[in-house]
Design an enzyme around this catalytic site. Structure first.
Site, PDB file in Angstrom:
ATOM      1  N   GLY A 263      35.516  44.041  39.240  1.00  0.00           N
ATOM      2  CA  GLY A 263      36.298  43.443  40.305  1.00  0.00           C
ATOM      3  C   GLY A 263      37.029  42.218  39.817  1.00  0.00           C
ATOM      4  N   HIS A 264      37.456  41.411  40.769  1.00  0.00           N
ATOM      5  CA  HIS A 264      38.217  40.199  40.454  1.00  0.00           C
ATOM      6  C   HIS A 264      37.411  38.931  40.723  1.00  0.00           C
ATOM      7  CE1 HIS A 264      42.360  42.426  40.935  1.00  0.00           C
ATOM      8  NE2 HIS A 264      41.581  42.944  39.999  1.00  0.00           N
ATOM      9  N   GLY A 265      36.094  39.067  40.856  1.00  0.00           N
ATOM     10  CA  GLY A 265      35.252  37.892  41.030  1.00  0.00           C
ATOM     11  C   GLY A 265      35.151  37.463  42.485  1.00  0.00           C
TER      12      GLY A 265
END
Length: 823
Positions: A263-265
């Site tokens: 994911g993107h955090g």
């Protein structure tokens, strides 16, 4: 205070060991359909979707059956359960709307596997596939799955290139909800966001599993917007966008124990895209693991913001990164589209942001990128204990520093394998907003060994003297109440007082060792606990031989500091965390009763004395005392039952009557309170007192420890406690909290040296006219005789025999020392 009042008050305190926090169910509303007879199940009405026609074959559209069951559940009276049995259900968009006026609790048991229809024409832009709205006390649980069938829809997502794109549906959406619990559900392959919260209050999500491919577009795990008092914990999230995204208008959001990746955090934003966006405040992200993601912790705001807003008072703490491309990033020129033209800087103000105890590996050369707005520079950004090791072949790692105001980096390093990079950067930052120049010193350093670790516990560049100390400070202040030695004493021989205090700390080692042994967050905890006991015992024995060893001669500050250094070097950050969490929960359950008891006392001086006695009763919860720790380990807090009568007045130091007179005649403008312990101390003692000050129109600043020490409450813990105590209107039992501020004191010990506090606290305290130091460590052992430029109050219970002997009082005697400064 009358004897019955006193008995009731202490009975409440003694009972908090045996109380727990319970979560109730929820209400809801539905649609006009033919009624079916519900099944009576135990003491609740049970509505089974299969009895309303659901086929559960994975091919037949079961939407009408779900809506029909919901409608009847919402029409019912009392406790209601909606059951989705095991099976595969194909459903289109459904809305479970409220309110349900006669339902006292509504629990949705989702045991089945729900599949979303793939026909996009059935969904409106930005709607939810399954949507709950305008409900009170809903519980969604059961271990079921929401499968959004997103793979068929992702090719139609053009939002990365078209700012006016049609938004695809969210898997599960909650709108205008209050007191919602979501536990043990799974969301798969959402077309857009997996879970979204919009205008929700008092939401608790736990044990949630979210999964979508790493390349699935805009599949944020959990998105929160315009919501308050949200807690998300113990969940696994792997998706194609942000694991959790915090949008605009949120307050008091706590995120703990999340495993994120791919994911993107975990992101704040994007913020600033639209006019009239709400501020973001009170975010805590703690105890999380982020692995294989594009970003770790990201704050993103749009350039060309049409309106002004702010994101402030945010803490990111104890986070492990593994192979993360951008572990820490602030981007105030955010634009996700393929073509962006930036003509104006972002108008979102970022301030008071803490990145603490963040460690792991970065897959890129840029470990930390702080690119702030040129129009409104970031203010008060703190990086502490940031340890990132490069996982690529780069020789060095970089920090990108943009426009910043008051930035502090301490005890932070970046490593490649065994190589330690020590860097000192000196930079000028320019603020177009204020036309001033700010000089900032960034420090990255690792020091080895006990003596060097002691020196690095606090960086000189980040700590300042408390501004209300009487000047000149050098001749008027010393953080020491008890005279451990005099100039005529032999410097190579410990004094009787020093020996007495060394023995006091030696006697405390078994209780600390026992706590350390049970710390499940530390590998090989029993082995390391034994090492702590041995090492700290050796240090204390060294002092008996040579009081000048280990930075001596010893006093209570040095003895406490050395104990914390050894614990932290062995990996023990917070050995009292479990007991603090338990006692906080129990005390929170009694807060309402304690406040109502105080409010019922009409006589103002009597109510004040009741509040003061409450502080003393709560202050007993102190596990730094070997005697109390031993009692607690055997009986919990039941020993409070034996303290139904505080020692009678006059106390060993008793200025309460003088304080009552000033209380009735004087209204302080701003009060700074240095708080002490977790549990009953802060929740049932200090907070009712602070609430009373707020009722009088006084601004209150609560200063709490930066890092854990014994059972003292920390800054981040205090934020979480107050968030739980506030009602849906942000009030403490009907009292407005807009004048209640929480500050990080910068301290990491149970005692405090006021020549070393955080710059944030110094700024907030500069115009205060009353300083309160609470507790034995802060108010008695180190600052009983501290002189201030304004009024001051030192309040605490005597829990060490050595202190009682020095003061000429008794064990469990009370100190209430008030000093007024006459203009």
């Amino acid at each position: 205070m009358t004897s019955p009042e006193m008995g009731t008050w202490l009975l409440l305190l003694s009972l908090f060991c045996f109380n727990a926090v319970f979560f109730t169910g929820a209400d809801g509303l539905g649609f006009e359909v033919e009624a079916r007879r519900p099944i009576l199940h135990r003491s609740s009405l049970l509505f089974d979707v299969k009895r309303f026609g659901a086929r559960a074959d994975g091919r037949t559209d079961d939407s009408k059956a779900f809506i029909a069951a919901w409608k009847e559940a919402c029409r019912a009276t009392g406790k209601v359960k909606l059951l989705v049995p095991k099976g595969v259900y194909l459903i289109g968009p459904v809305k479970f709307a409220g309110p349900c006026k006669n339902v006292s609790s509504l629990t949705v048991y989702m045991k089945g596997y729900l599949k979303a229809t793939a026909k996009l024409s059935r969904y409106g832009s930005g709607t939810g596939w399954v949507e709950f709205g305008w409900l009170e006390r809903l519980t969604l649980t059961g271990g079921g799955t929401f499968d959004g069938q997103g793979a068929k829809a992702w090719p139609y997502n053009n939002c990365t290139t078209d700012s006016k794109c049609k938004l695809l549906p969210t898997n599960v959406k909650f709108v205008a909800m209050n007191q919602t619990v979501v536990q043990g559900i799974t969301s798969l392959n959402s077309k857009f966001f997996h879970i979204a919260l919009v205008e929700c209050k008092n939401f608790k999500g736990t044990e949630i599993k979210i999964s979508a491919p790493a390349d699935s577009p805009n599949t944020d795990g959990i998105h929160v917007e315009r919501s308050s008092n949200v807690c998300i914990s113990r969940s696994l999230i792997g998706t194609g966008d942000d694991c959790i995204s915090i949008g605009q208008g949120n307050s008091q959001v706590t995120i703990t124990r999340i495993r994120c990746g791919p994911g993107h955090g975990i992101s704040v934003g994007s913020l600033g895209r639209y006019e009239n966006e709400g501020d973001v405040s009170g975010l805590v992200v703690r105890d999380c693991a982020i692995s294989g993601t594009m970003n770790g912790i990201r704050i993103k705001t749009w350039a060309n913001s049409p309106g002004s807003s702010a994101a402030t008072n945010m803490t990111f703490e104890n986070i492990v990164m593994k192979n993360v491309t951008n572990p820490i990033i602030i981007d105030q020129s955010y634009c996700p589209f393929s073509s962006c033209i930036s003509t104006e800087p972002s108008k979102v103000k970022l301030s008071d942001i803490y990145f603490k105890q963040i460690r792991g590996t970065s897959s890129s050369a840029v470990a930390v990128a702080l690119e702030c707005s040129e129009g409104i520079p970031c203010q008060n950004i703190f990086l502490e204990n940031v340890h990132l090791e490069l996982s690529t072949g780069e020789e060095t790692s970089h920090f990108i520093i943009g426009k910043l105001y008051r930035v502090r980096f301490s005890r932070s390093i970046i490593r490649k394998k065994s190589h330690i990079i020590k860097r000192y950067l000196e930079k000028r930052a320019y603020s177009n907003h204020t036309n001033c120049t700010v000089r900032t010193f960034f420090r990255f350093e690792l020091r080895r060994g006990l003596s060097s670790a002691q020196k690095s516990m606090e960086s000189e560049s980040e700590m300042v003297a408390f501004p209300l100390l009487l000047t000149p400070i050098e001749s008027n202040y010393r953080a020491c109440t008890i005279p451990y030695r005099f100039p005529s004493d032999n410097p190579k021989k410990p004094t009787p007082t020093e020996l007495q205090w060394i023995d006091l700390f030696l006697n405390s080692i078994p209780s600390f060792k026992k706590r350390a042994e049970s710390d499940t967050s530390v590998p090989d905890a029993p082995v390391r606990a034994e090492k702590f006991a041995q090492r700290y015992g050796d240090v204390l024995e060294d002092f008996k031989k040579d009081p000048e060893s280990h930075g001596g001669p010893p006093d209570c500050i040095l003895l406490c500091r050395l104990r914390e250094i050894i614990l932290r070097e062995l990996g023990f950050i917070d050995i009292f965390k479990r007991v603090k969490d338990e006692e906080n929960a129990k005390a929170i359950s009694l807060f309402k009763d304690v406040v109502q008891l105080n409010d019922a006392i009409e006589d103002d001086p009597k109510r004040l004395e009741n509040l003061v006695r409450g502080i003393f009763a709560g202050n007993i919860f102190d596990l730094g005392s070997a005697e109390l720790a031993e009692v607690f380990s055997k009986d919990g807090m039941s020993f409070l039952a034996s303290c139904q009568n505080l020692v009678p007045r006059p106390w060993v130091i008793d200025d309460l009557d003088a304080f009552k007179v000033k209380w009735s005649k004087k209204s302080w403008k701003k009060v700074v309170i240095f708080v002490d312990n977790s549990g009953a101390d802060i929740i049932l003692g200090i907070l009712p007192f602070a609430r009373e000050l707020l009722r009088h129109g006084t601004q209150v600043v609560l200063a709490a420890n930066d890092m854990p020490s014994i059972n003292d409450v920390t800054y981040t813990e205090l934020i979480e406690i107050i968030a739980k105590l506030k009602d849906e209107n942000g009030q403490l039992m009907g009292v407005d909290t807009s004048n209640l501020l929480i500050a990080n004191s910068g301290n990491d010990l149970p005692v405090i040296d006021l020549t070393r506090v955080s710059q944030v606290l110094a700024y907030l305290a500069s115009d205060a006219d009353l300083v309160v130091l609470e507790g034995m460590g802060r108010g008695i052992e180190t600052n009983l005789y501290a002189q201030f430029k304004c009024d001051s109050l030192k309040i605490g219970m005597v829990k060490h025999p050595e202190v009682a002997q020095f003061l000429g009082g008794r064990l469990y005697d009370c100190v209430f020392k008030y000093n007024e400064v006459v203009s």
